[in-house]
Write an enzyme that holds these catalytic residues in place. Structure first.
Site, short mmCIF file in Angstrom:
data_model
loop_
_atom_site.label_atom_id
_atom_site.label_comp_id
_atom_site.label_asym_id
_atom_site.label_seq_id
_atom_site.Cartn_x
_atom_site.Cartn_y
_atom_site.Cartn_z
N SER A 146 69.35 49.86 7.62
CA SER A 146 69.39 50.39 6.25
C SER A 146 70.81 50.24 5.73
CB SER A 146 69.02 51.88 6.28
OG SER A 146 69.41 52.51 5.08
N TYR A 159 70.09 60.70 9.17
CA TYR A 159 69.47 59.37 9.00
C TYR A 159 70.52 58.28 9.17
CZ TYR A 159 66.79 55.60 6.70
OH TYR A 159 66.15 54.42 6.40
N1 LIG Z 1 62.17 52.53 1.97
C1 LIG Z 1 63.48 52.33 1.95
O1 LIG Z 1 64.14 52.50 0.91
C2 LIG Z 1 64.18 51.84 3.18
C3 LIG Z 1 65.50 51.38 3.01
C4 LIG Z 1 66.19 50.93 4.13
C5 LIG Z 1 65.58 50.92 5.36
N2 LIG Z 1 64.30 51.39 5.49
C6 LIG Z 1 63.73 51.35 6.83
O2 LIG Z 1 62.57 50.54 6.81
C7 LIG Z 1 61.67 50.96 7.83
C8 LIG Z 1 60.29 51.17 7.22
O3 LIG Z 1 60.39 52.20 6.26
P1 LIG Z 1 59.38 52.36 5.02
O4 LIG Z 1 60.20 52.53 3.83
O5 LIG Z 1 58.32 51.34 5.07
O6 LIG Z 1 58.81 53.81 5.41
P2 LIG Z 1 57.36 54.46 5.36
O7 LIG Z 1 56.60 53.94 4.21
O8 LIG Z 1 57.58 55.91 5.50
O9 LIG Z 1 56.71 53.86 6.72
C9 LIG Z 1 57.23 54.23 7.96
C10 LIG Z 1 56.43 53.55 9.05
O10 LIG Z 1 56.96 54.00 10.31
C11 LIG Z 1 55.90 54.57 11.07
N3 LIG Z 1 56.37 55.72 11.85
C12 LIG Z 1 57.17 56.73 11.44
N4 LIG Z 1 57.33 57.64 12.42
C13 LIG Z 1 56.63 57.17 13.49
C14 LIG Z 1 56.39 57.64 14.79
N5 LIG Z 1 56.92 58.80 15.23
N6 LIG Z 1 55.62 56.92 15.62
C15 LIG Z 1 55.08 55.74 15.20
N7 LIG Z 1 55.26 55.24 13.97
C16 LIG Z 1 56.02 55.94 13.12
C17 LIG Z 1 54.86 55.01 10.05
O11 LIG Z 1 53.57 54.97 10.63
P3 LIG Z 1 52.65 56.29 10.89
O12 LIG Z 1 53.02 57.32 9.89
O13 LIG Z 1 51.25 55.78 10.80
O14 LIG Z 1 53.00 56.68 12.28
C18 LIG Z 1 54.98 53.92 8.99
O15 LIG Z 1 54.19 52.80 9.34
C19 LIG Z 1 62.27 52.23 8.44
O16 LIG Z 1 62.96 51.91 9.62
C20 LIG Z 1 63.25 52.68 7.37
O17 LIG Z 1 64.30 53.46 7.91
C21 LIG Z 1 63.58 51.84 4.44
#
Ligand SMILES: NC(=O)c1ccc[n+]([C@@H]2O[C@H](COP(=O)([O-])OP(=O)(O)OC[C@H]3O[C@@H](n4cnc5c(N)ncnc54)[C@H](OP(=O)(O)O)[C@@H]3O)[C@@H](O)[C@H]2O)c1
Length: 245
Positions: A146, A159
């Site tokens: 991130s 985070y």
């Molecule tokens: N959105 C942003 O702005 C952003 C920016 C920079 C980086 N990121 C990074 O991108 C990645 C994906 O984020 P996203 O934005 O797509 O978030 P999201 O929509 O909240 O999705 C998160 C994913 O991680 C899984 N997950 C979370 N906790 C888990 C656990 N304990 N065990 C297994 N699976 C788990 C969730 O699946 P389940 O709930 O089905 O378990 C879901 O598929 C993350 O690493 C996040 O830090 C996001």
């Protein structure tokens, strides 16, 4: 030629956190390129949905319902990979969690939760995956970090710490796995249009957010890029943001 459009066909990828958001976009993008997939997350229904969506491409796709924090999960994932596919070429550590909280209100439980999901889990998934990736001869690991893995934003101390930890071991792994022709990359996006950003930054206008498919396109690029240049990290920022910050 550095990029070959069909280079991914027939490869096997593990995508963690593939039930929604960025992980879902990566899974579908890779399936569309002919990559066979093991996807994981905690939601059974959503994993089935992604299997159906990705299944329209001619690829083999399996899912494993698991909590990535569970210490048994990394080994279970590798067992599934060996059983269903017999190999692993690409590991995409995408599963992640986040919440916005002032530093002074962050509890030890909050800290542990984010460190476990965002840093400890990918560390041990990588560790378990290395034997299979070595067998691949040209494996890749992409860790989804991130912008707060290199900068610090208010309300995101735990985070940010967890993503800095992820970055720390990513840098070491890139060096240790280089002799095995395994490329290790970090992708560091700013705000992406997912459920996570809805919770973390409701102040950002939806139309200004990076799309999950754009992150997936970058992952696809990294997996294809096998030229003489090594790419360490790709930073993605919102188009409304300030370049080089
Ligand atoms: N959105 C942003 O702005 C952003 C920016 C920079 C980086 N990121 C990074 O991108 C990645 C994906 O984020 P996203 O934005 O797509 O978030 P999201 O929509 O909240 O999705 C998160 C994913 O991680 C899984 N997950 C979370 N906790 C888990 C656990 N304990 N065990 C297994 N699976 C788990 C969730 O699946 P389940 O709930 O089905 O378990 C879901 O598929 C993350 O690493 C996040 O830090 C996001």
């Amino acid at each position: 030629m550095l990029q070959k459009s069909d280079q991914l066909k027939g490869k096997v990828a593990l995508v963690t956190g593939a039930t929604r958001g960025i992980g879902k976009a990566i899974a579908i993008r890779l399936a569309s390129k002919g990559v066979n997939l093991l996807i994981t997350g905690r939601s059974v229904d959503k994993l089935c949905e992604i299997c159906n969506l990705a299944g329209k491409y001619e690829v083999k796709i399996h899912s494993l319902v698991a909590d990535i924090k569970d210490p048994d999960t990394p080994a279970m994932l590798m067992e599934d990979l060996r059983y269903h596919f017999g190999k692993l070429d690409y590991l995409i550590n995408n599963a992640g969690a986040a919440f916005a909280k002032p530093f002074e209100n962050t509890t030890p439980e909050d800290w542990d939760y984010l460190m476990n999901v965002n840093a400890k889990a990918p560390y041990f998934v990588c560790r378990e995956a290395i034997p299979l990736l070595k067998e691949s001869q040209s494996g890749s690991i992409v860790n989804i970090s991130s912008v707060v893995g290199r900068l610090g934003y208010e309300m995101q101390s735990a985070y940010s710490a967890s993503k800095h930890a992820l970055m720390g071991f990513t840098k070491v792994l890139a060096k240790e796995l280089k002799p095995y022709n395994i490329r290790v990359h970090a992708v560091a996006p700013g705000g992406v249009a997912t459920e996570m950003i809805d919770r973390m930054r409701p102040d950002i206008l939806p139309e200004e957010l990076i799309q999950p498919e754009e992150v997936a396109e970058v992952v696809d690029f990294l997996l294809n890029f096998r030229g003489n240049a090594i790419i360490d990290q790709i930073n993605l920022r919102r188009v409304s943001g300030v370049p080089w910050q």
